[in-house]
Design a protein around this motif. Structure first.
Motif, mmCIF file in Angstrom:
data_model
loop_
_atom_site.group_PDB
_atom_site.id
_atom_site.type_symbol
_atom_site.label_atom_id
_atom_site.label_comp_id
_atom_site.label_asym_id
_atom_site.label_seq_id
_atom_site.Cartn_x
_atom_site.Cartn_y
_atom_site.Cartn_z
ATOM 1 N N SER A 50 7.941 5.711 -0.627
ATOM 2 C CA SER A 50 7.341 6.216 -1.853
ATOM 3 C C SER A 50 6.512 5.143 -2.551
ATOM 4 C CB SER A 50 8.424 6.726 -2.801
ATOM 5 O OG SER A 50 9.370 5.710 -3.059
ATOM 6 N N PRO B 148 3.610 2.002 -1.415
ATOM 7 C CA PRO B 148 2.877 1.452 -0.277
ATOM 8 C C PRO B 148 2.838 -0.069 -0.237
ATOM 9 C CG PRO B 148 1.331 2.082 -1.976
ATOM 10 C CD PRO B 148 2.703 2.438 -2.498
ATOM 11 N N TRP C 122 3.407 5.802 4.391
ATOM 12 C CA TRP C 122 2.681 6.143 3.154
ATOM 13 C C TRP C 122 1.203 6.333 3.442
ATOM 14 C CZ3 TRP C 122 -1.448 4.200 0.553
ATOM 15 C CH2 TRP C 122 -1.666 4.681 -0.731
ATOM 16 N N ASN D 96 4.162 11.728 -0.693
ATOM 17 C CA ASN D 96 4.917 10.545 -1.107
ATOM 18 C C ASN D 96 5.062 10.420 -2.612
ATOM 19 O OD1 ASN D 96 4.945 10.010 1.555
ATOM 20 N ND2 ASN D 96 3.717 8.163 1.477
#
Length: 330
Positions: free
Chosen positions: A137, A139, A159, A166
């Motif tokens: 969730s 990056p 991601w 996400n």
């Protein structure tokens, strides 16, 4: 400044490397499977206490499937996850877990909730040397320093390939766009320009397995095994149609998909001319060592195995379960 030795499968005992010459060891294990197995036990036996990191690159039993909080299924998954990392910790290794594409992506918000529950479970264990990268969730690339000459960058390929699934409003992320991810990678590259960098992700940047469209005879004859490995129902005609559509209409999990190609190009551009880079990934369920644009290690066979095809760029390809060891020597 360093010498790196890559060991595939379970052949370490024949290598003849003196343990006192190893500055640091990293053990990469792909899909860990639904139960503790001989591969994990063998890997635990090759831990050098105080100077080893074990990295699970792929799925673990906690996340796949529907699992209600507090259910017997969740308790069983927690116990299995505990058994997988505890045997490594008992030998003195740091343990890192990277969730893969099956863990949450196809389940949207429910998958993210399971990610959160797994992270909460691990935090309650009170062991700071078991670390879960809940980056599905977020990056943000994560840097792990190993020695003064070697480090790991954990890159969140999940991601990048599935950004629309996400959303996690409770998570504060330093990077919110692909441009910011690339800028962070460029910063880490420059900061560590004199080091060996193991760029570690779930998805490989190069592969000669199923996710590159290299389908096997089993895929043509028994296509349902792609859904359940035990569904050996012969459907040769259906299998060939499936294989055609799998090759022609790939998903972002496959190397030929435009999103995947875009990820590879943009990240490789960041590291263009950087000779000390090794890509490491799981996802494929096969052991591979590829030398083309970059050096790519695939360690995706900790439990299952699917034959990876050998090409002119393959330095190694094996269809047997195993794992990868990276040794940084004095």
């Amino acid at each position: 400044k360093y010498l790196v030795i890559l060991v595939f499968g379970i052949v370490l005992s024949t290598l003849g490397v003196a343990q006192d010459s190893v500055r640091y060891r990293v053990i990469f294990i792909g899909e860990s499977g639904a139960e503790p197995n001989k591969i994990q036990q063998h890997a635990a036996g090759n831990i050098l206490g105080g100077k080893t990191a074990v990295i699970y690159l792929d799925e673990n039993s906690y996340l796949p499937g529907k699992m209600k909080p507090g259910s017997n299924d969740e308790s069983a998954a927690q116990q299995l996850l505990r058994s997988q990392y505890q045997q490594m910790r008992a030998k003195g290794a740091v343990v890192y877990l990277i969730p893969g594409n099956h863990t949450w992506n196809k389940q949207g918000a429910e998958g993210i909730e399971k990610i959160k529950r797994q992270q909460q479970f691990l935090e309650k264990q009170g062991d700071s040397l078991v670390k879960f990268f809940a980056g599905t969730s977020c990056p943000d690339p994560v840097a792990i320093n190993l020695t003064d000459s070697a480090m790991i960058i954990v890159f969140n390929s999940e991601w990048w390939l599935f950004p629309y699934n996400n959303a996690n409003p409770e998570k504060e992320c330093e990077c919110k766009t692909r441009s910011e991810v690339l800028a962070r990678l460029d910063e880490l590259r420059y900061k560590n320009r004199h080091k060996l960098v193991l760029l570690t992700s779930h998805h490989p940047f190069q592969s000669f397995g199923i996710h590159d469209g290299r389908l096997t005879l089993k895929d043509h004859l028994f296509p349902l095994t792609s859904i359940n490995k035990n569904l050996y129902l012969p459907l040769p005609g259906v299998g060939s149609v499936y294989s055609f559509f799998r090759s022609a209409f790939s998903s972002p999990n496959d190397t030929k998909h435009p999103l995947h190609k875009d990820m590879v190009k943009k990240v490789d551009d960041i590291f263009s001319g950087f000779s000390n880079l090794v890509h490491v990934a799981g996802h494929e369920q096969g052991l591979q060592l590829i030398k083309d644009r970059q050096l790519q290690v695939v360690s995706g066979a900790g439990a299952n195995h699917i034959k990876a095809k050998k090409t002119k760029h393959s330095l190694f390809a094996n269809n047997k379960p195993g794992y990868v060891i990276v040794d940084i020597l004095d």
